[in-house]
Write a protein that holds these residues in place. Sequence first.
Motif, PDB file in Angstrom:
ATOM      1  N   LEU A 148      -7.340   1.346   3.919  1.00 47.62           N
ATOM      2  CA  LEU A 148      -7.981   2.654   4.154  1.00 47.62           C
ATOM      3  C   LEU A 148      -8.895   3.059   2.997  1.00 47.62           C
ATOM      4  N   LEU A 149      -8.374   2.984   1.770  1.00 51.99           N
ATOM      5  CA  LEU A 149      -9.192   3.375   0.619  1.00 51.99           C
ATOM      6  C   LEU A 149     -10.353   2.408   0.413  1.00 51.99           C
ATOM      7  N   GLY A 150     -10.088   1.121   0.615  1.00 50.45           N
ATOM      8  CA  GLY A 150     -11.149   0.120   0.454  1.00 50.45           C
ATOM      9  C   GLY A 150     -12.296   0.342   1.411  1.00 50.45           C
ATOM     10  N   ARG A 190     -18.896  -2.244  -8.801  1.00 50.88           N
ATOM     11  CA  ARG A 190     -17.717  -3.010  -8.393  1.00 50.88           C
ATOM     12  C   ARG A 190     -16.449  -2.257  -8.797  1.00 50.88           C
ATOM     13  N   ILE A 191     -15.551  -2.111  -7.826  1.00 54.83           N
ATOM     14  CA  ILE A 191     -14.294  -1.398  -8.018  1.00 54.83           C
ATOM     15  C   ILE A 191     -13.144  -2.353  -7.708  1.00 54.83           C
ATOM     16  N   LEU A 192     -12.148  -2.399  -8.583  1.00 54.94           N
ATOM     17  CA  LEU A 192     -10.909  -3.124  -8.307  1.00 54.94           C
ATOM     18  C   LEU A 192      -9.894  -2.095  -7.833  1.00 54.94           C
ATOM     19  N   LEU A 193      -9.396  -2.272  -6.609  1.00 57.12           N
ATOM     20  CA  LEU A 193      -8.449  -1.352  -6.001  1.00 57.12           C
ATOM     21  C   LEU A 193      -7.106  -2.066  -5.884  1.00 57.12           C
ATOM     22  N   VAL A 194      -6.047  -1.473  -6.501  1.00 57.80           N
ATOM     23  CA  VAL A 194      -4.754  -2.146  -6.580  1.00 57.80           C
ATOM     24  C   VAL A 194      -3.643  -1.244  -6.040  1.00 57.80           C
ATOM     25  N   PRO A 246      -9.772   9.914   0.142  1.00 59.40           N
ATOM     26  CA  PRO A 246     -10.817   8.946  -0.203  1.00 59.40           C
ATOM     27  C   PRO A 246     -12.125   9.592  -0.649  1.00 59.40           C
ATOM     28  N   VAL A 247     -12.452  10.755  -0.098  1.00 64.57           N
ATOM     29  CA  VAL A 247     -13.681  11.443  -0.499  1.00 64.57           C
ATOM     30  C   VAL A 247     -13.569  11.919  -1.956  1.00 64.57           C
TER      31      VAL A 247
END
Length: 164
Positions: free
Chosen positions: A19-21, A6-10, A110-111
């Motif tokens: 895009l990143l999600g 699980r990643i929290l992206l803020v 993103p990669v």
Amino acid sequence: MVLRPRILLVDDYPRILELLGRALSREDFEVELATSARSAVEALRRSRFEAVVTDVFFDGSSEGEEILRASRELQPQAAVVLMTGQPALETAVQAIKGGAYDYLQKPVDPVVLGAKLQRALRERTLDRDGLAFGDLVEILSGMVASTIERIDHYHAGHGGRKRR
């Protein structure tokens, strides 16, 4: 059944989050999105995350530091990666000293982000499995050197040279 990390992206830019999600979801991460420091801290209080990826500046203020502090307090096991469009060597060093795993300059590939998160999670697993002190020093030194080299291209490569 294998659980996805699980990643929290803020970030305060919805397009960047989208895009990143999407890219991180394709890398087999379960991603939760937040558009403010307050919503990120609330997410940290209610859910467990293996990593937090956050922008540093929100509407001109450095709320990313608040998210870093909350992450260290509420979920010290989570790897925190900071992203910014306004890199400064001093800020990167402070972030690493404050407990950030890495510090990336926007636009973030993103990669590359996915690879950094995979590496961070592997290193966290090694740490839980009893990593030797010397190995830890080597990992941390490499992280600091790579962070400095990304921000200060003049010193690129200096961290890898050995003295004779």
